[in-house]
Design an enzyme around this catalytic site. Structure first.
Site, PDB file in Angstrom:
ATOM      1  N   LYS A 188       3.265   4.568  32.027  1.00 24.83           N
ATOM      2  CA  LYS A 188       3.353   3.344  31.218  1.00 24.83           C
ATOM      3  C   LYS A 188       1.968   2.717  31.138  1.00 24.83           C
ATOM      4  O   LYS A 188       1.341   2.418  32.163  1.00 24.83           O
ATOM      5  CB  LYS A 188       4.346   2.398  31.890  1.00 24.83           C
ATOM      6  CG  LYS A 188       5.035   1.445  30.960  1.00 24.83           C
ATOM      7  CD  LYS A 188       6.150   0.759  31.728  1.00 24.83           C
ATOM      8  CE  LYS A 188       6.739  -0.381  30.968  1.00 24.83           C
ATOM      9  NZ  LYS A 188       7.516  -1.253  31.852  1.00 24.83           N
TER      10      LYS A 188
HETATM   11  C1  E4P Z   1      10.038  -3.004  30.642  1.00 22.41           C
HETATM   12  O1  E4P Z   1       9.517  -1.990  30.271  1.00 22.41           O
HETATM   13  C2  E4P Z   1       9.369  -4.311  30.639  1.00 22.41           C
HETATM   14  O2  E4P Z   1       8.317  -4.305  31.544  1.00 22.41           O
HETATM   15  C3  E4P Z   1      10.375  -5.382  30.954  1.00 22.41           C
HETATM   16  O3  E4P Z   1      11.522  -5.169  30.161  1.00 22.41           O
HETATM   17  C4  E4P Z   1       9.844  -6.781  30.785  1.00 22.41           C
HETATM   18  O4  E4P Z   1      10.903  -7.678  30.938  1.00 22.41           O
HETATM   19  P1  E4P Z   1      10.708  -9.238  31.208  1.00 22.41           P
HETATM   20  O5  E4P Z   1      10.186  -9.870  29.955  1.00 22.41           O
HETATM   21  O6  E4P Z   1      12.075  -9.715  31.555  1.00 22.41           O
HETATM   22  O7  E4P Z   1       9.739  -9.366  32.349  1.00 22.41           O
END
Ligand code: E4P
Length: 218
Positions: A88
């Site tokens: 990622k």
């Molecule tokens: C996933 O890939 C993201 O990092 C995550 O969904 C972010 O979510 P949040 O906005 O609740 O922190």
């Protein structure tokens, strides 16, 4: 649409996996920190355990470096943990360069922190396997996150782009339904939003009546 769980919590991953509908997991530095995991070895072991629980699903592991070489170094190590690890990478210029490098070296990537169609297009052009638009954070700021999913889905369809749209930052079960309608390929969700999809008060009322009536012919 594929269902990923958005957590680094092993119990929640097991619970979602036991439902039999789980296609993968996403994590981020905030979610990892929440589990109290410290140090490279512990982090790597945690990712390995997650991959072993989900077996055939992709597991996004996020780099913490923000320079090209640092992202490459970390990404290579993360990808070596398990064949299902997807690296990622944040949507920054150095990240785009790194995504291209990973693509050329057969390492799959998920480009995170996507807040515009242009960002999604550039990440896809660099070869990202997934782009992650953060719809909850957009909604939190007073814009419409689902409009972004729809816009990216339209562009990717018109341009025949194969990168998958991974709707992230999901806040509730309705978000998941709306993401499916808007053309997301994947939704990464908190456990309660997934479980919420199974629930309806009329189901509970109907089941209570069936249980009551079943006693009459037991
Ligand atoms: C996933 O890939 C993201 O990092 C995550 O969904 C972010 O979510 P949040 O906005 O609740 O922190």
């Amino acid at each position: 649409m594929k269902y990923f769980i958005d957590t680094a919590n092993l119990d929640q991953i097991k619970e979602a996996n036991d439902l039999g509908i789980l296609d993968g997991v996403t994590t981020n530095p905030t979610l990892m920190a929440k589990e109290g995991i410290k140090g490279e070895e512990a982090v790597f072991n945690h990712y390995k355990t997650i991959c072993e629980i989900v077996k055939n699903g992709d597991v996004s592991a996020e780099v913490t470096a923000i320079d090209f070489q640092g992202i490459i170094n970390q990404g290579k190590k993360l990808a070596a943990i398990h064949k299902n690890i997807v690296v990622k990478v944040p949507m920054i210029a150095e990240g785009v360069k790194a995504i291209k490098w990973f693509t050329d070296n057969n390492i799959r990537t998920n480009c995170t922190l996507i807040f515009s169609a242009g960002q999604a297009m550039i990440a896809a052009k660099a070869g990202a396997a997934y782009v992650s638009p953060f719809i909850g954070r957009i909604d939190d700021s007073g814009w419409d996150g689902l409009e972004l999913i729809q816009q990216i889905a339209n562009i990717f369809a018109i341009q025949n782009i194969k990168t998958e749209i991974l709707a992230a930052s999901i806040r509730n079960s309705l978000h998941i339904i709306r993401c499916a309608e808007a053309g997301a390929n994947v939704c990464t969700c908190p456990l309660d939003s997934i479980v919420g999809l199974t629930k309806h008060p009329l189901t509970d009322i109907g089941l209570a009546k069936f249980m009551q009536d079943a006693k009459k012919f037991e």
